[in-house]
Design a protein around this motif. Sequence first.
Motif, PDB file in Angstrom:
ATOM      1  N   GLN A 187     119.765   3.313  58.179  1.00 20.15           N
ATOM      2  CA  GLN A 187     118.446   3.906  58.419  1.00 20.15           C
ATOM      3  C   GLN A 187     117.820   4.424  57.130  1.00 20.15           C
ATOM      4  O   GLN A 187     116.667   4.150  56.829  1.00 20.15           O
ATOM      5  N   LYS A 188     118.630   5.181  56.388  1.00 19.67           N
ATOM      6  CA  LYS A 188     118.066   5.896  55.233  1.00 19.67           C
ATOM      7  C   LYS A 188     117.801   4.990  54.032  1.00 19.67           C
ATOM      8  O   LYS A 188     116.967   5.306  53.175  1.00 19.67           O
ATOM      9  N   GLY A 189     118.551   3.907  53.917  1.00 18.57           N
ATOM     10  CA  GLY A 189     118.338   3.027  52.765  1.00 18.57           C
ATOM     11  C   GLY A 189     118.907   3.568  51.468  1.00 18.57           C
ATOM     12  O   GLY A 189     118.499   3.143  50.377  1.00 18.57           O
ATOM     13  N   ILE A 190     119.826   4.524  51.568  1.00 20.25           N
ATOM     14  CA  ILE A 190     120.532   5.007  50.379  1.00 20.25           C
ATOM     15  C   ILE A 190     122.032   4.872  50.639  1.00 20.25           C
ATOM     16  O   ILE A 190     122.454   4.708  51.778  1.00 20.25           O
ATOM     17  N   ALA A 191     122.806   4.995  49.567  1.00 25.76           N
ATOM     18  CA  ALA A 191     124.245   4.816  49.724  1.00 25.76           C
ATOM     19  C   ALA A 191     124.840   5.935  50.576  1.00 25.76           C
ATOM     20  O   ALA A 191     124.343   7.069  50.582  1.00 25.76           O
ATOM     21  N   LYS A 192     125.908   5.599  51.292  1.00 24.33           N
ATOM     22  CA  LYS A 192     126.604   6.605  52.092  1.00 24.33           C
ATOM     23  C   LYS A 192     127.359   7.559  51.175  1.00 24.33           C
ATOM     24  O   LYS A 192     127.602   7.237  50.001  1.00 24.33           O
ATOM     25  N   GLU A 193     127.735   8.680  51.779  1.00 23.21           N
ATOM     26  CA  GLU A 193     128.279   9.786  50.991  1.00 23.21           C
ATOM     27  C   GLU A 193     129.435   9.378  50.073  1.00 23.21           C
ATOM     28  O   GLU A 193     129.473   9.766  48.902  1.00 23.21           O
ATOM     29  N   GLU A 194     130.372   8.561  50.603  1.00 22.26           N
ATOM     30  CA  GLU A 194     131.558   8.252  49.778  1.00 22.26           C
ATOM     31  C   GLU A 194     131.167   7.486  48.510  1.00 22.26           C
ATOM     32  O   GLU A 194     131.736   7.699  47.436  1.00 22.26           O
ATOM     33  N   THR A 195     130.177   6.625  48.639  1.00 19.81           N
ATOM     34  CA  THR A 195     129.743   5.876  47.453  1.00 19.81           C
ATOM     35  C   THR A 195     129.027   6.807  46.476  1.00 19.81           C
ATOM     36  O   THR A 195     129.242   6.743  45.264  1.00 19.81           O
ATOM     37  N   LEU A 196     128.198   7.679  47.016  1.00 13.90           N
ATOM     38  CA  LEU A 196     127.489   8.614  46.132  1.00 13.90           C
ATOM     39  C   LEU A 196     128.485   9.523  45.407  1.00 13.90           C
ATOM     40  O   LEU A 196     128.335   9.817  44.216  1.00 13.90           O
ATOM     41  N   ARG A 197     129.532   9.941  46.124  1.00 13.88           N
ATOM     42  CA  ARG A 197     130.551  10.789  45.482  1.00 13.88           C
ATOM     43  C   ARG A 197     131.283  10.018  44.393  1.00 13.88           C
ATOM     44  O   ARG A 197     131.501  10.521  43.292  1.00 13.88           O
ATOM     45  N   LYS A 198     131.641   8.787  44.728  1.00 13.76           N
ATOM     46  CA  LYS A 198     132.376   7.966  43.757  1.00 13.76           C
ATOM     47  C   LYS A 198     131.563   7.802  42.462  1.00 13.76           C
ATOM     48  O   LYS A 198     132.098   7.778  41.361  1.00 13.76           O
ATOM     49  N   LEU A 199     130.265   7.716  42.626  1.00 14.18           N
ATOM     50  CA  LEU A 199     129.406   7.515  41.451  1.00 14.18           C
ATOM     51  C   LEU A 199     128.948   8.838  40.841  1.00 14.18           C
ATOM     52  O   LEU A 199     128.105   8.859  39.938  1.00 14.18           O
ATOM     53  N   ASP A 200     129.491   9.917  41.377  1.00 22.66           N
ATOM     54  CA  ASP A 200     129.153  11.242  40.859  1.00 22.66           C
ATOM     55  C   ASP A 200     127.675  11.567  41.051  1.00 22.66           C
ATOM     56  O   ASP A 200     127.040  12.194  40.195  1.00 22.66           O
ATOM     57  N   LEU A 201     127.168  11.147  42.190  1.00 25.59           N
ATOM     58  CA  LEU A 201     125.760  11.429  42.480  1.00 25.59           C
ATOM     59  C   LEU A 201     125.602  12.517  43.547  1.00 25.59           C
ATOM     60  O   LEU A 201     124.500  12.811  43.980  1.00 25.59           O
ATOM     61  N   LEU A 202     126.732  13.068  43.958  1.00 23.77           N
ATOM     62  CA  LEU A 202     126.650  14.188  44.909  1.00 23.77           C
ATOM     63  C   LEU A 202     127.374  15.378  44.337  1.00 23.77           C
ATOM     64  O   LEU A 202     128.399  15.208  43.657  1.00 23.77           O
TER      65      LEU A 202
END
Lengths: 615, 78
Positions: free
Chosen positions: A600-615
């Motif tokens: 729905q949101k069109g952004i990466a899910k939390e685990e991917t964002l964490r892996k990339l240090d974006l959260l």
Amino acid sequence: MHANTGKILRINLDDNSISVFSPDEELYKKYIGGSGLAAKLFYDMADFNCPALDPQAMLIFMNGPLAGVKFSGTSRMSAAGRSPLTNIFAESSCGGHFPPQLRYAGFDGIIITGKAAKPSLIHITRGKAEIVDAGWLWGTPISTANEKIKTKFGTQSKSLVIGPAGEHLVSFACILSNAHHAFGRCGFGAIMGSKNLKAIVIDHQNFNQSYYDSAKLHTLTNEITPRIKEHIFTQVLNDFGSAGNLEGHMYTGDVPIKNWSENFNEEMAENLTGSTISERYLTRKASCAHCVVACKRIIRIEDSPFAISEGPGPEYETVAALGCMLNSSDLAAVCKAGRVCNDLGMDSISAGATIAWAMEAFEKGHLTLHETDGIALEWGDLCTVIEKVLPAIAARKGNLGMLLSHGSKKAAEHIGNNSISYTAQSKGLEAPMHDPRGGGHGHALAYAVSPRGACHVSTAMHFMETGACNYPEIGFEFDLEALTDEKKPETMVLAASIGSIENSACFCQYADRPLSFNEMLELVNLSSGYGHTLDSFIEAGLRIFHLKRLINHRYGTVRADDALTERMLEPAREGDGAGILINFESMLNKFYSLMNFDDQKGIAKEETLRKLDLL
Amino acid sequence: MRNPSISITIEGAGFLRKKIGTRTIVMPPGSRVSDIKKQFPVDTDLRVIVFVNRKKASDSHALHNGDLISIVPIFFGG
Ligand code: SF4
């Protein structure tokens, strides 16, 4: 720090305050520089409630680590902000001579907020900046402003200048560097105009830079340069400019004609292709700093109703947008239209695409003479485009000028009649001059998911799908069949990363074609000392791509915005792609799954964002 | 009786227009697109597509008398 200076100018035009800001060194490595670092600073520092043309809106110019290196294709920089055209994240890239001069002056970038009380310019010299009156420049076309700046600040000074369109806040106004190289897309000219900022000028600076390993960098650039010089791509770009293969593109159905309603026109192909420009009008070639490719054209047209003095000639995108899209094969008229567009300070892609949409709307009766102020918008009539339509848009004058100054999407929403169906844009950004229905179905996916809207350079899909690069080091070593969706989502994942790397290291996507991926990595490491591995480099590219999607989500975009218009997806009527449907939704679904995007949101899910240090 | 040779016209498109020009050549019967490619080698870094009578054709496509062959370079755009 090496290559980068670690210093970014911070200027608030509200109170004329100027300071120097030094981002954390780790950010340079994680976001590489250029468009990646600009996006990160924008994400951290910008007010997301701020409208695009609000005085407090943030405007960023950012060099990559390679700016200033004496090597082909490294003299580029990025701009970032919020687009008045799309209302989402705006980014654009520009070559020329400004980027190395900014670096030699001691700065990696410039962050601008606020609005000057009166027309102003920022004057930068070694290690410092000042804000000075620009009343003497306001209202002038870009070529005149450029001449005046050279008279005042020296012939070797380098500038970024807006034209009347930027001053009048046209949504697709551009910024030109030394009246030739453009921050074309997304309306950065209007952002500068909204700040009463006519220009940024740098005095000439002498080379001064330290690199992580100067000797090895020198050896590597010396080794690669002859290969770039001899490469077939360089020869074509040098001989014929970026329009060098317009005719070839026409055969494959890659060139949109008459507002994406046709794909082949033999006369147009022959008349508008780069070799014809060179034969008829080329007076000399030009280049960005240190580049052996020299793809830029300097032209003059005499003995024609469309005569123009010696000056910059059109790029491929301009030729196709103001020629093919408007159904004209008149090369002199197209060159003149391009020159006028430049001088007024408007992105020729958005201008051409918006006028093409208006011509079709006029033909269909969706726009009447009342709405066009009595101007008949006829296919191929570039005389009217040059004399009436472009000046009206730049001045936002009359019904027509005001309507078209907002770009095709908002204009279509305004007049209704489902005229949005025959716009060619995604997220409000008019598509560049490559038609996925003939050029390659992967382009459709790239247009839909590119952070700034329909774009063929923010990711590397265009180059990968046309076979212009091969990167076995990172698993890309296959020929793609253009008119299918086969392997396109998988390619798009790599393309998202590679494009982000190119735009953040600020490689020119023409000049870097002969480079291997390892060589790109080496150039960045030897200059900056980042010490990226292949894996961490690719990861940095993905981080940057995901970050820009996050920024857009803050502005409200969701999956439904990753869309193309009906016109772009209906089967081509002629040429090789005739009758073939693009398997768009299936490509998009697969890409979402490969990128671990939320549906729905069109952004990466939390685990991917964490892996990339974006959260 | 032996099959007569076939006469075909070859043109370079895009920036190959100058290099290849337009010419009519005679080929043995049974010639295919791949035979044309052998006759007109282009830079190894370059991909080309062959069009026969303005329709994209594969290497195995059989050529016929009077065919118009266009050799189109695939090259990234601007
Ligand atoms: S290839 Fe052209 S656009 Fe790229 S850096 Fe060289 S001169 Fe500039």
